[in-house]
Design a protein around this motif. Structure first.
Motif, mmCIF file in Angstrom:
data_model
loop_
_atom_site.group_PDB
_atom_site.id
_atom_site.type_symbol
_atom_site.label_atom_id
_atom_site.label_comp_id
_atom_site.label_asym_id
_atom_site.label_seq_id
_atom_site.Cartn_x
_atom_site.Cartn_y
_atom_site.Cartn_z
ATOM 1 N N LEU A 53 -0.202 -4.532 -0.389
ATOM 2 C CA LEU A 53 -1.330 -3.751 -0.891
ATOM 3 C C LEU A 53 -2.113 -4.600 -1.888
ATOM 4 C CD1 LEU A 53 0.573 -0.384 -1.464
ATOM 5 C CD2 LEU A 53 -1.116 -0.816 0.312
ATOM 6 N N ASP A 54 -3.413 -4.376 -1.917
ATOM 7 C CA ASP A 54 -4.275 -5.171 -2.792
ATOM 8 C C ASP A 54 -4.370 -4.514 -4.173
ATOM 9 O OD1 ASP A 54 -6.146 -6.668 -4.016
ATOM 10 O OD2 ASP A 54 -7.795 -6.162 -2.657
ATOM 11 N N TRP A 55 -3.482 -4.954 -5.061
ATOM 12 C CA TRP A 55 -3.412 -4.338 -6.394
ATOM 13 C C TRP A 55 -4.495 -4.848 -7.343
ATOM 14 C CZ3 TRP A 55 -0.776 -0.017 -6.819
ATOM 15 C CH2 TRP A 55 0.238 0.220 -5.893
ATOM 16 N N VAL A 144 5.441 2.052 -5.929
ATOM 17 C CA VAL A 144 3.994 2.079 -5.628
ATOM 18 C C VAL A 144 3.282 3.249 -6.306
ATOM 19 C CG1 VAL A 144 4.084 0.781 -3.465
ATOM 20 C CG2 VAL A 144 4.254 3.270 -3.371
ATOM 21 N N PHE A 145 3.923 4.418 -6.344
ATOM 22 C CA PHE A 145 3.250 5.539 -7.015
ATOM 23 C C PHE A 145 3.131 5.265 -8.520
ATOM 24 C CE2 PHE A 145 4.412 8.192 -3.217
ATOM 25 C CZ PHE A 145 3.114 8.557 -2.887
ATOM 26 N N SER A 193 2.559 16.708 2.722
ATOM 27 C CA SER A 193 1.616 16.574 1.608
ATOM 28 C C SER A 193 0.979 15.184 1.554
ATOM 29 C CB SER A 193 2.315 16.854 0.278
ATOM 30 O OG SER A 193 3.025 18.062 0.346
ATOM 31 N N PHE A 194 1.791 14.147 1.860
ATOM 32 C CA PHE A 194 1.242 12.781 1.838
ATOM 33 C C PHE A 194 0.185 12.637 2.932
ATOM 34 C CE2 PHE A 194 5.414 10.698 0.102
ATOM 35 C CZ PHE A 194 5.259 11.414 -1.063
ATOM 36 N N ARG A 195 0.496 13.159 4.114
ATOM 37 C CA ARG A 195 -0.450 13.058 5.234
ATOM 38 C C ARG A 195 -1.744 13.802 4.892
ATOM 39 N NH1 ARG A 195 -1.671 16.398 9.624
ATOM 40 N NH2 ARG A 195 -2.274 15.309 11.531
ATOM 41 N N ASP A 196 -1.547 14.973 4.291
ATOM 42 C CA ASP A 196 -2.682 15.797 3.911
ATOM 43 C C ASP A 196 -3.585 15.038 2.923
ATOM 44 O OD1 ASP A 196 -3.962 18.312 3.925
ATOM 45 O OD2 ASP A 196 -3.099 18.744 1.954
ATOM 46 N N GLU A 208 -4.528 3.671 1.658
ATOM 47 C CA GLU A 208 -3.674 2.646 2.248
ATOM 48 C C GLU A 208 -2.210 2.844 1.826
ATOM 49 O OE1 GLU A 208 -5.128 -1.252 1.316
ATOM 50 O OE2 GLU A 208 -3.739 -2.205 2.727
ATOM 51 N N LEU A 209 -2.037 3.093 0.542
ATOM 52 C CA LEU A 209 -0.690 3.318 -0.003
ATOM 53 C C LEU A 209 0.000 4.502 0.686
ATOM 54 C CD1 LEU A 209 -0.325 3.629 -3.875
ATOM 55 C CD2 LEU A 209 0.716 5.284 -2.393
ATOM 56 N N LEU A 210 -0.737 5.589 0.839
ATOM 57 C CA LEU A 210 -0.148 6.787 1.451
ATOM 58 C C LEU A 210 0.151 6.568 2.938
ATOM 59 C CD1 LEU A 210 -2.253 9.592 -0.283
ATOM 60 C CD2 LEU A 210 0.210 9.254 -0.517
#
Ligand code: FE2
Ligand code: FE2
Length: 361
Positions: A53-55, A144-145, A193-196, A208-210
Motif C-alpha cells: 500500500l502507498d503510505w 493497517v487500520f 461491513s468492510f465490503r460495504d 485499497e486497504l479494505l
C-alpha cells in the motif's frame, strides 16, 4: 534518547480471564482436505502492508468524510437525507466513518487474540495450521487500520456491544463456541461491513486497504463455514443447541437495543452529537420505506450484516433451527419496533466464491 523501559510499558486496562484446553493432535496427516487447501491458499495470498500500500499518499479527507456506511441501509438515497443541511450530512457521515473505522481497528485486535487461541483449542491439525495463518492475517489488519487511523488523527473507543461480543468469544472454554462466535458472527460482521465501506468510499487509500483486508476476511469466513459444516453431522442435539444459543447471544450483543448497548445505539449517539435527533430521523426514514426497499433490492436485497450475512451463514451450516429463528424474530421485533419480516424467510445461500463476492459492488 529512548525512554527508560518502565515508561514504555503500555497502560493496562482490564483484560478477560480465560481458560481453555490446549489440545494436542499426534496425527499429522491431513484430516479435513478443504481446510488444508484453505491453508495453502492463505500462504499463497499473504501480502505485506508496508510494501503493497502507498503510505506516502495523504488521506483525501474530503472523500473520507463523505464515506457513509450504515450497515448497508441506504438512507442516503432517501429524500429526507438529501434535504438535510449540508453541514449536518457532513457531520453525520464523517463522525460515523471515524466510529466505524475505530471499531474495525479494535475488532481486529480481538480477532488477533481469538485466532491465536484457536491454534491451541481446535482439535484438527489442518484447523490449527489454518488458524496460524489467520493469526498473521489479523496482526496485519491491526497494523493497517492503526496506520490509517494514525494518518486520520482520530480514534474512538470500542463500542460496548462489540466489546461484549469479543469478551464472550475470548472467555469461552469451548472451541466450537469460539469458532462460531469468531468465524461466523464476528467475521461475517467484518466481511459485510468492510465490503460495504469499500464500496461506499471514494478515499483511495481506504478503498485499497479494505480490498486487501476483505480478501483475507473472505477466507476467514470460509474457514468457519467449512470447518463447522464438517463438524455439524457429529453434533448431539444438546451440542447443537449450545452452539446456536451462543451464536444468537453473540449477535444479540451487537443488535439488541433493549439493553441500550447495541451498535445501533452507539451510532444513534453519534447522530445526536452531530445534531441529528435519531427518533425524528427514523420516523422520517420510515415514511420512505418504498425508496429504501427499492434501493436494497438494487443492491441484492441484503439487510445489514446479521440478516444479510450471519443468518444465511448459520442456515447454510445447519445451525439455524426453528427454535433459534423464533429468538431472532422476537429480538428484531423488539429492537427495531417494526415488522421487518421473519428471519425464516431470509436467504439461505451465502455466495459460493466469497472472495469474488467481496470484490463485487
Ligand atoms: Fe481481520
Ligand atoms: Fe478475520
Amino acid at each position: 534518547m529512548a525512554n527508560p523501559l518502565p515508561d514504555r510499558h503500555p497502560a493496562r486496562t482490564a483484560g478477560v480471564r480465560t481458560a481453555f484446553e490446549a489440545v494436542y493432535n499426534w496425527d499429522y496427516e491431513p484430516e479435513i482436505d478443504e481446510l488444508r487447501t484453505l491453508y495453502a491458499n492463505a500462504l499463497d495470498r499473504q501480502w505485506i502492508a508496508l510494501k503493497q500500500l502507498d503510505w506516502e499518499r495523504e488521506i483525501d479527507r474530503d472523500a473520507f468524510s463523505r464515506t457513509f456506511s450504515m450497515g448497508g441501509i441506504p438512507i442516503q438515497e432517501t429524500r429526507f437525507w438529501q434535504e438535510l443541511p449540508a453541514t449536518t450530512r457532513w457531520e453525520v457521515a464523517s463522525r460515523s466513518a471515524v466510529f466505524m473505522l475505530s471499531n474495525f481497528l479494535h475488532g481486529e485486535q480481538g480477532a488477533l487474540m481469538v485466532a491465536a487461541q484457536l491454534v491451541n483449542a481446535v482439535p484438527h491439525m489442518d484447523a490449527k495450521f489454518y488458524a496460524a495463518t489467520q493469526t498473521l492475517d489479523e496482526a496485519r489488519h491491526v497494523e493497517v487500520f492503526a496506520a490509517y487511523i494514525q494518518k486520520l488523527g482520530q480514534v474512538q473507543p470500542i463500542a460496548p456491544g462489540l466489546k461484549a461480543l469479543l469478551d464472550d468469544v475470548l472467555a469461552t472454554d469451548d472451541w466450537m463456541l469460539k469458532a462460531v462466535g469468531m468465524q461466523v458472527v464476528t467475521e461475517g460482521l467484518a466481511l459485510y461491513s468492510f465490503r460495504d465501506m469499500r464500496n461506499a468510499t471514494e478515499e483511495p487509500l481506504l478503498k485499497e486497504l479494505l480490498t486487501y483486508v476483505s480478501r483475507d476476511e473472505a477466507r476467514h469466513t470460509g474457514y468457519g463455514i467449512k470447518y463447522l459444516t464438517a463438524m455439524a453431522p457429529t453434533l448431539s442435539d444438546a451440542e447443537r443447541t449450545r452452539i446456536e444459543d451462543f451464536a444468537f447471544e453473540a449477535a444479540r450483543k451487537l443488535i439488541d437495543s433493549r439493553g441500550g448497548g447495541s451498535m445501533r445505539d452507539s451510532v444513534m449517539e453519534i447522530w445526536r452529537e452531530a445534531g441529528l435527533d435519531p427518533a425524528w430521523a427514523f420516523g422520517e426514514i420510515a415514511k420512505e420505506r418504498a425508496t429504501v426497499a427499492a434501493a436494497l433490492q438494487r443492491s441484492g436485497g441484503r439487510r445489514g450484516p446479521i440478516r444479510g450475512f450471519v443468518i444465511p451463514t448459520l442456515k447454510a451450516i445447519g445451525l439455524f433451527s426453528d427454535r433459534i429463528a423464533g429468538h431472532f424474530d422476537e429480538m428484531f421485533r423488539a429492537s427495531l419496533g417494526a415488522d421487518f419480516g421473519s428471519t425464516r424467510e431470509d436467504p439461505t445461500a451465502v455466495p459460493e466464491d466469497l472472495e469474488a463476492w467481496v470484490e463485487s459492488t
